[in-house]
Motif scaffolding. Structure first.
Motif, PDB file in Angstrom:
ATOM      1  N   GLU A  98      55.541  39.628  38.761  1.00  0.00           N
ATOM      2  CA  GLU A  98      54.821  40.817  39.227  1.00  0.00           C
ATOM      3  C   GLU A  98      53.417  40.449  39.702  1.00  0.00           C
ATOM      4  O   GLU A  98      52.597  39.965  38.920  1.00  0.00           O
ATOM      5  CB  GLU A  98      54.731  41.865  38.111  1.00  0.00           C
ATOM      6  N   VAL A  99      53.131  40.688  40.969  1.00  0.00           N
ATOM      7  CA  VAL A  99      51.816  40.375  41.537  1.00  0.00           C
ATOM      8  C   VAL A  99      50.690  41.108  40.795  1.00  0.00           C
ATOM      9  O   VAL A  99      49.667  40.489  40.473  1.00  0.00           O
ATOM     10  CB  VAL A  99      51.777  40.680  43.053  1.00  0.00           C
ATOM     11  N   ASP A 147      49.574  30.064  44.301  1.00  0.00           N
ATOM     12  CA  ASP A 147      50.451  31.220  44.160  1.00  0.00           C
ATOM     13  C   ASP A 147      51.114  31.558  45.502  1.00  0.00           C
ATOM     14  O   ASP A 147      50.540  31.314  46.571  1.00  0.00           O
ATOM     15  CB  ASP A 147      49.648  32.430  43.665  1.00  0.00           C
ATOM     16  N   ASP A 163      51.623  34.521  46.594  1.00  0.00           N
ATOM     17  CA  ASP A 163      51.056  35.755  47.134  1.00  0.00           C
ATOM     18  C   ASP A 163      49.642  35.526  47.682  1.00  0.00           C
ATOM     19  O   ASP A 163      48.797  34.946  46.999  1.00  0.00           O
ATOM     20  CB  ASP A 163      51.021  36.825  46.041  1.00  0.00           C
ATOM     21  N   ASP A 164      49.398  36.018  48.890  1.00  0.00           N
ATOM     22  CA  ASP A 164      48.082  35.874  49.519  1.00  0.00           C
ATOM     23  C   ASP A 164      46.971  36.520  48.695  1.00  0.00           C
ATOM     24  O   ASP A 164      45.874  35.974  48.596  1.00  0.00           O
ATOM     25  CB  ASP A 164      48.072  36.494  50.923  1.00  0.00           C
ATOM     26  N   ASP A 165      47.233  37.710  48.138  1.00  0.00           N
ATOM     27  CA  ASP A 165      46.201  38.418  47.385  1.00  0.00           C
ATOM     28  C   ASP A 165      45.781  37.631  46.136  1.00  0.00           C
ATOM     29  O   ASP A 165      44.602  37.602  45.787  1.00  0.00           O
ATOM     30  CB  ASP A 165      46.669  39.813  46.982  1.00  0.00           C
ATOM     31  N   VAL A 166      46.735  37.025  45.478  1.00  0.00           N
ATOM     32  CA  VAL A 166      46.432  36.234  44.283  1.00  0.00           C
ATOM     33  C   VAL A 166      45.584  35.021  44.678  1.00  0.00           C
ATOM     34  O   VAL A 166      44.571  34.719  44.038  1.00  0.00           O
ATOM     35  CB  VAL A 166      47.719  35.801  43.545  1.00  0.00           C
ATOM     36  N   ARG A 167      45.983  34.338  45.734  1.00  0.00           N
ATOM     37  CA  ARG A 167      45.210  33.168  46.196  1.00  0.00           C
ATOM     38  C   ARG A 167      43.800  33.577  46.613  1.00  0.00           C
ATOM     39  O   ARG A 167      42.822  32.903  46.285  1.00  0.00           O
ATOM     40  CB  ARG A 167      45.927  32.469  47.349  1.00  0.00           C
ATOM     41  N   ARG A 200      49.615  39.200  37.750  1.00  0.00           N
ATOM     42  CA  ARG A 200      48.866  37.988  38.062  1.00  0.00           C
ATOM     43  C   ARG A 200      47.439  38.320  38.483  1.00  0.00           C
ATOM     44  O   ARG A 200      46.489  37.657  38.075  1.00  0.00           O
ATOM     45  CB  ARG A 200      49.595  37.173  39.137  1.00  0.00           C
ATOM     46  N   LEU A 201      47.273  39.378  39.282  1.00  0.00           N
ATOM     47  CA  LEU A 201      45.936  39.788  39.704  1.00  0.00           C
ATOM     48  C   LEU A 201      45.095  40.250  38.512  1.00  0.00           C
ATOM     49  O   LEU A 201      43.920  39.910  38.406  1.00  0.00           O
ATOM     50  CB  LEU A 201      46.026  40.910  40.751  1.00  0.00           C
ATOM     51  N   ALA A 243      46.210  29.309  40.340  1.00  0.00           N
ATOM     52  CA  ALA A 243      46.445  30.506  41.153  1.00  0.00           C
ATOM     53  C   ALA A 243      46.283  30.234  42.647  1.00  0.00           C
ATOM     54  O   ALA A 243      46.828  30.976  43.467  1.00  0.00           O
ATOM     55  CB  ALA A 243      45.512  31.627  40.709  1.00  0.00           C
TER      56      ALA A 243
END
Length: 80
Positions: free
Chosen positions: A26-27, A55, A57-61, A30-31, A52
């Motif tokens: 789940e993104v 990761d 997902d772009d948002d997490v990175r 992680r965020l 991270a």
């Protein structure tokens, strides 16, 4: 003379709670883990942030990089 490759960094040892959160499918989990890690302040180790950065997902990175940049800015300011 053959040049030796740079040694690889030692494996990151992460606290269990953040390791589990960063492994979540789940993104939002992680965020949120990154938000909680960032609340520890600029002295918090960057290990989870480095993890991270890989990761999917772009948002997490992006969030991980933003936290790293903030920590770096605080460290630079403290040196002046």
């Amino acid at each position: 003379m053959k040049e030796e490759p740079a040694p690889l960094p030692e494996q990151q040892v992460l606290p269990q709670w953040i390791a589990q959160a960063l492994a979540s499918p789940e993104v939002p989990v992680r965020l949120r883990a990154l938000d909680l890690w960032a609340q520890q302040g600029p002295e918090a180790p960057t290990g989870p942030l480095v993890v991270a950065l890989d990761d999917a997902d772009d948002d997490v990175r992006t969030k991980a990089m933003a936290i790293i940049e903030r920590q770096w800015a605080v460290a630079q300011e403290a040196e002046q």
